[in-house]
Design a protein around this motif. Sequence first.
Motif, PDB file in Angstrom:
ATOM      1  N   THR A  45      35.341 -72.135  39.755  1.00 53.09           N
ATOM      2  CA  THR A  45      35.765 -71.246  38.665  1.00 53.09           C
ATOM      3  C   THR A  45      36.052 -69.829  39.155  1.00 53.09           C
ATOM      4  OG1 THR A  45      33.495 -70.618  38.102  1.00 53.09           O
ATOM      5  CG2 THR A  45      34.407 -72.522  36.966  1.00 53.09           C
ATOM      6  N   ALA A  93      33.052 -80.775  42.094  1.00 51.59           N
ATOM      7  CA  ALA A  93      32.822 -79.332  42.275  1.00 51.59           C
ATOM      8  C   ALA A  93      33.108 -78.589  40.978  1.00 51.59           C
ATOM      9  CB  ALA A  93      33.708 -78.791  43.401  1.00 51.59           C
ATOM     10  N   LEU A 130      35.033 -81.249  52.846  1.00 50.31           N
ATOM     11  CA  LEU A 130      36.478 -81.480  52.813  1.00 50.31           C
ATOM     12  C   LEU A 130      36.986 -82.074  54.128  1.00 50.31           C
ATOM     13  CD1 LEU A 130      37.576 -78.209  50.983  1.00 50.31           C
ATOM     14  CD2 LEU A 130      37.565 -80.525  50.036  1.00 50.31           C
ATOM     15  N   PHE A 131      36.567 -81.469  55.259  1.00 52.65           N
ATOM     16  CA  PHE A 131      37.105 -81.921  56.535  1.00 52.65           C
ATOM     17  C   PHE A 131      36.658 -83.338  56.882  1.00 52.65           C
ATOM     18  CE2 PHE A 131      37.550 -81.984  61.220  1.00 52.65           C
ATOM     19  CZ  PHE A 131      38.890 -81.632  61.316  1.00 52.65           C
ATOM     20  N   THR A 185      32.426 -78.940  60.533  1.00 48.59           N
ATOM     21  CA  THR A 185      33.714 -78.261  60.392  1.00 48.59           C
ATOM     22  C   THR A 185      33.924 -77.815  58.955  1.00 48.59           C
ATOM     23  OG1 THR A 185      34.621 -79.711  62.090  1.00 48.59           O
ATOM     24  CG2 THR A 185      36.209 -78.535  60.710  1.00 48.59           C
ATOM     25  N   CYS A 186      34.392 -76.581  58.785  1.00 48.51           N
ATOM     26  CA  CYS A 186      34.819 -76.094  57.471  1.00 48.51           C
ATOM     27  C   CYS A 186      36.298 -75.710  57.551  1.00 48.51           C
ATOM     28  CB  CYS A 186      34.008 -74.873  57.071  1.00 48.51           C
ATOM     29  SG  CYS A 186      32.290 -75.231  56.719  1.00 48.51           S
ATOM     30  N   MET A 187      37.045 -76.042  56.502  1.00 50.96           N
ATOM     31  CA  MET A 187      38.487 -75.770  56.515  1.00 50.96           C
ATOM     32  C   MET A 187      38.808 -74.367  55.987  1.00 50.96           C
ATOM     33  SD  MET A 187      39.933 -79.402  55.127  1.00 50.96           S
ATOM     34  CE  MET A 187      41.607 -78.751  55.057  1.00 50.96           C
ATOM     35  N   PRO A 223      26.420 -79.190  45.552  1.00 53.59           N
ATOM     36  CA  PRO A 223      27.707 -78.494  45.337  1.00 53.59           C
ATOM     37  C   PRO A 223      27.948 -77.373  46.342  1.00 53.59           C
ATOM     38  CG  PRO A 223      26.143 -78.000  43.573  1.00 53.59           C
ATOM     39  CD  PRO A 223      25.556 -79.111  44.376  1.00 53.59           C
ATOM     40  N   GLU A 224      26.885 -76.789  46.881  1.00 54.08           N
ATOM     41  CA  GLU A 224      27.073 -75.688  47.820  1.00 54.08           C
ATOM     42  C   GLU A 224      27.641 -76.168  49.155  1.00 54.08           C
ATOM     43  OE1 GLU A 224      24.368 -77.127  47.066  1.00 54.08           O
ATOM     44  OE2 GLU A 224      23.067 -77.351  48.811  1.00 54.08           O
ATOM     45  N   ARG A 225      27.721 -77.486  49.343  1.00 52.02           N
ATOM     46  CA  ARG A 225      28.225 -77.998  50.621  1.00 52.02           C
ATOM     47  C   ARG A 225      29.703 -78.352  50.599  1.00 52.02           C
ATOM     48  NH1 ARG A 225      23.607 -81.262  53.770  1.00 52.02           N
ATOM     49  NH2 ARG A 225      22.043 -79.622  53.632  1.00 52.02           N
ATOM     50  N   LEU A 226      30.387 -78.014  49.518  1.00 51.06           N
ATOM     51  CA  LEU A 226      31.794 -78.405  49.393  1.00 51.06           C
ATOM     52  C   LEU A 226      32.606 -78.068  50.639  1.00 51.06           C
ATOM     53  CD1 LEU A 226      34.119 -79.483  47.621  1.00 51.06           C
ATOM     54  CD2 LEU A 226      34.484 -77.131  46.857  1.00 51.06           C
ATOM     55  N   ALA A 227      32.402 -76.848  51.174  1.00 51.21           N
ATOM     56  CA  ALA A 227      33.232 -76.381  52.289  1.00 51.21           C
ATOM     57  C   ALA A 227      33.132 -77.304  53.500  1.00 51.21           C
ATOM     58  CB  ALA A 227      32.838 -74.956  52.678  1.00 51.21           C
ATOM     59  N   THR A 228      31.975 -77.957  53.683  1.00 51.63           N
ATOM     60  CA  THR A 228      31.848 -78.850  54.838  1.00 51.63           C
ATOM     61  C   THR A 228      32.268 -80.288  54.518  1.00 51.63           C
ATOM     62  OG1 THR A 228      29.552 -79.380  54.353  1.00 51.63           O
ATOM     63  CG2 THR A 228      29.944 -77.510  55.800  1.00 51.63           C
ATOM     64  N   ALA A 264      30.241 -79.184  38.643  1.00 48.77           N
ATOM     65  CA  ALA A 264      29.086 -78.377  39.055  1.00 48.77           C
ATOM     66  C   ALA A 264      29.270 -76.928  38.601  1.00 48.77           C
ATOM     67  CB  ALA A 264      28.921 -78.436  40.576  1.00 48.77           C
ATOM     68  N   ALA A 265      30.498 -76.443  38.729  1.00 54.91           N
ATOM     69  CA  ALA A 265      30.765 -75.037  38.386  1.00 54.91           C
ATOM     70  C   ALA A 265      30.722 -74.799  36.885  1.00 54.91           C
ATOM     71  CB  ALA A 265      32.130 -74.621  38.947  1.00 54.91           C
ATOM     72  N   ALA A 306      27.237 -70.702  52.533  1.00 51.81           N
ATOM     73  CA  ALA A 306      26.347 -71.456  51.649  1.00 51.81           C
ATOM     74  C   ALA A 306      26.254 -72.906  52.118  1.00 51.81           C
ATOM     75  CB  ALA A 306      26.856 -71.397  50.208  1.00 51.81           C
ATOM     76  N   ALA A 307      27.397 -73.458  52.536  1.00 56.16           N
ATOM     77  CA  ALA A 307      27.432 -74.865  52.954  1.00 56.16           C
ATOM     78  C   ALA A 307      26.718 -75.084  54.281  1.00 56.16           C
ATOM     79  CB  ALA A 307      28.886 -75.341  53.052  1.00 56.16           C
ATOM     80  N   PRO A 323      26.836 -70.595  44.647  1.00 56.51           N
ATOM     81  CA  PRO A 323      27.857 -71.341  45.397  1.00 56.51           C
ATOM     82  C   PRO A 323      28.473 -72.487  44.598  1.00 56.51           C
ATOM     83  CG  PRO A 323      25.658 -71.729  46.286  1.00 56.51           C
ATOM     84  CD  PRO A 323      25.529 -70.613  45.316  1.00 56.51           C
ATOM     85  N   GLU A 324      27.735 -73.012  43.624  1.00 53.73           N
ATOM     86  CA  GLU A 324      28.254 -74.135  42.848  1.00 53.73           C
ATOM     87  C   GLU A 324      29.377 -73.691  41.916  1.00 53.73           C
ATOM     88  OE1 GLU A 324      25.527 -72.578  42.357  1.00 53.73           O
ATOM     89  OE2 GLU A 324      25.157 -72.298  40.227  1.00 53.73           O
ATOM     90  N   ARG A 325      29.589 -72.387  41.774  1.00 52.36           N
ATOM     91  CA  ARG A 325      30.619 -71.905  40.854  1.00 52.36           C
ATOM     92  C   ARG A 325      31.954 -71.617  41.535  1.00 52.36           C
ATOM     93  NH1 ARG A 325      27.974 -68.490  36.032  1.00 52.36           N
ATOM     94  NH2 ARG A 325      26.435 -70.080  35.456  1.00 52.36           N
TER      95      ARG A 325
END
Lengths: 302, 302
Positions: A211, B241, B213-214, A165-167, B206-211, B244-245, A244-245, A206-208
């Motif tokens: 910012t 994150a 959070l949930f 799941t992505c929010m 870091p590219e997995r942040l979007a997944t 990383a950025a 990316a994730a 994606p790591e950015r």
Amino acid sequence: MQRGSLVDWIAVDWGTSRLRAWAMSDGKVHAQAESDDGMRGLTRDRFEPTLLSLVEPWLTAQSTPVVACGMVGARQGWVEAPYQTVPIKPLSATPVPVPQGDPRLAAYVIAGLKQTTPPDVMRGEETQIAGFLALNPNWDGVICLPGTHTKWAQVSAGEVVSFQTCMTGELFALLSTQSVLSHSIAQKGWDAGKFEDGLADALSRPERLATRLFSVRSRDLLEAAPKEGARAYLSGLLIGAELAATRAYWLGQNLAVIGSREVTEHYAQALSLQGAPAVIADADRMTLAGLIEAYRSLKETV
Amino acid sequence: MQRGSLVDWIAVDWGTSRLRAWAMSDGKVHAQAESDDGMRGLTRDRFEPTLLSLVEPWLTAQSTPVVACGMVGARQGWVEAPYQTVPIKPLSATPVPVPQGDPRLAAYVIAGLKQTTPPDVMRGEETQIAGFLALNPNWDGVICLPGTHTKWAQVSAGEVVSFQTCMTGELFALLSTQSVLSHSIAQKGWDAGKFEDGLADALSRPERLATRLFSVRSRDLLEAAPKEGARAYLSGLLIGAELAATRAYWLGQNLAVIGSREVTEHYAQALSLQGAPAVIADADRMTLAGLIEAYRSLKETV
């Protein structure tokens, strides 16, 4: 339609913020109705009267079966329909009967899916996936279901093998209406080029992400960047971050995107730009197809 | 303190949500006051009466100089103090005089900084940086100023060379109080281990942040994860994150973190876990030191 004369059963999609119902007759939609009475904010004793106020014209003195999917089956819902654990065929559990209330209704709620490692949950999307598989037998691949909480489901041999799941939808809503960025973002409008810029920025580094977000505000303050473009850029950034994730999910896979028209097109475009074409399916149509599957299996077991 | 007898000038930190004032006498703080009358929501004609209601006891019939920093200098503020473009020494522009109103006040507002490529802005942090440099002459390195919008500034030879902004504080507030995650997150409490887990998850992928959070919500629903731990984990994810950025900014640099006590410790701990120790400085103290610098240069030029 004559009052109640033709309705075999009622299909219901009851999410957090919306309630939709279809009067089904001979396997076809005979009538439909919807309201903003989502399950959010309804206490348990309000579900039956809320549904009745929408579907009463379709009822007769006899009991009419109702099959419902979505957040209506959550712990705070009409009746809790415990999650089924993946890997599993969606809708393989018999829908959970709602305790008897009004004798004109015989209601059942479809169970959601859960995943143990890593932990994840869905409610409602399993019905859309089942509908998609009913309409596309033997389809294997990955299904993306964009929305407030986008789901990515890996499907094989009729089973949901895993999902995540992505929010993204909720993040976009919060950032574009509640955060400092809201001053720099139009509430409608689009700019396809800026959407692609956002995708590219997120996917190339994606790591950015952390910012990039504030740049939407800075570009408005320093360059008077158009607010429709800012809207599209933010959407591109967040969908790019999601791609990316989830790259390991969609790369090299057979892909489908199930959702409403606009968001589905954005996801399909984003995937296509990554060399990953996807078929598109309409969410309401898949939901209804899934509810029909659930009703069919319910008739066989009850 | 005798009414107004000793006040040479008044230092003011006027941000989006808070107003603070210090009565200065012989280079020392003689009295201080604060309120929640941030510039947000104030129309231009309300700034003077709002400040007067806070500092009136310190005034005499003669005009008292006031030097203010922060969002008070924005376009929607008391008077617009145009951004100065980096690279530049912070506070190198003469503060902008507020048009004459009450004769007991002679107010000046400090200009913020802007960067053209990539576009970015700050208002208030330049004063803290100037204060830090006044107290630490010849300091070169990177200063992190965590807050609603965290700033990272590269400082060399007394100049801010470049900077960038992360919305980490605002994202944390939105996600922990407005999103679906709010049901799974305590509004206070901490778990140092979960904070480190969040940092590690964000920094390793870091590219997995979007997944990620949930997962805060799923872990609550499926594992009844403690809500204090969820709060710390989300904070770790978002600060991770951010690190990383901004890695190119802090890696191998002389580092300082300026902020309030709690958030500063979290950032310093996160940096330390990455092998990047940072000195810590209190934001209020740096702000005041910067305002004193601004008043000193104002006396020389006006």
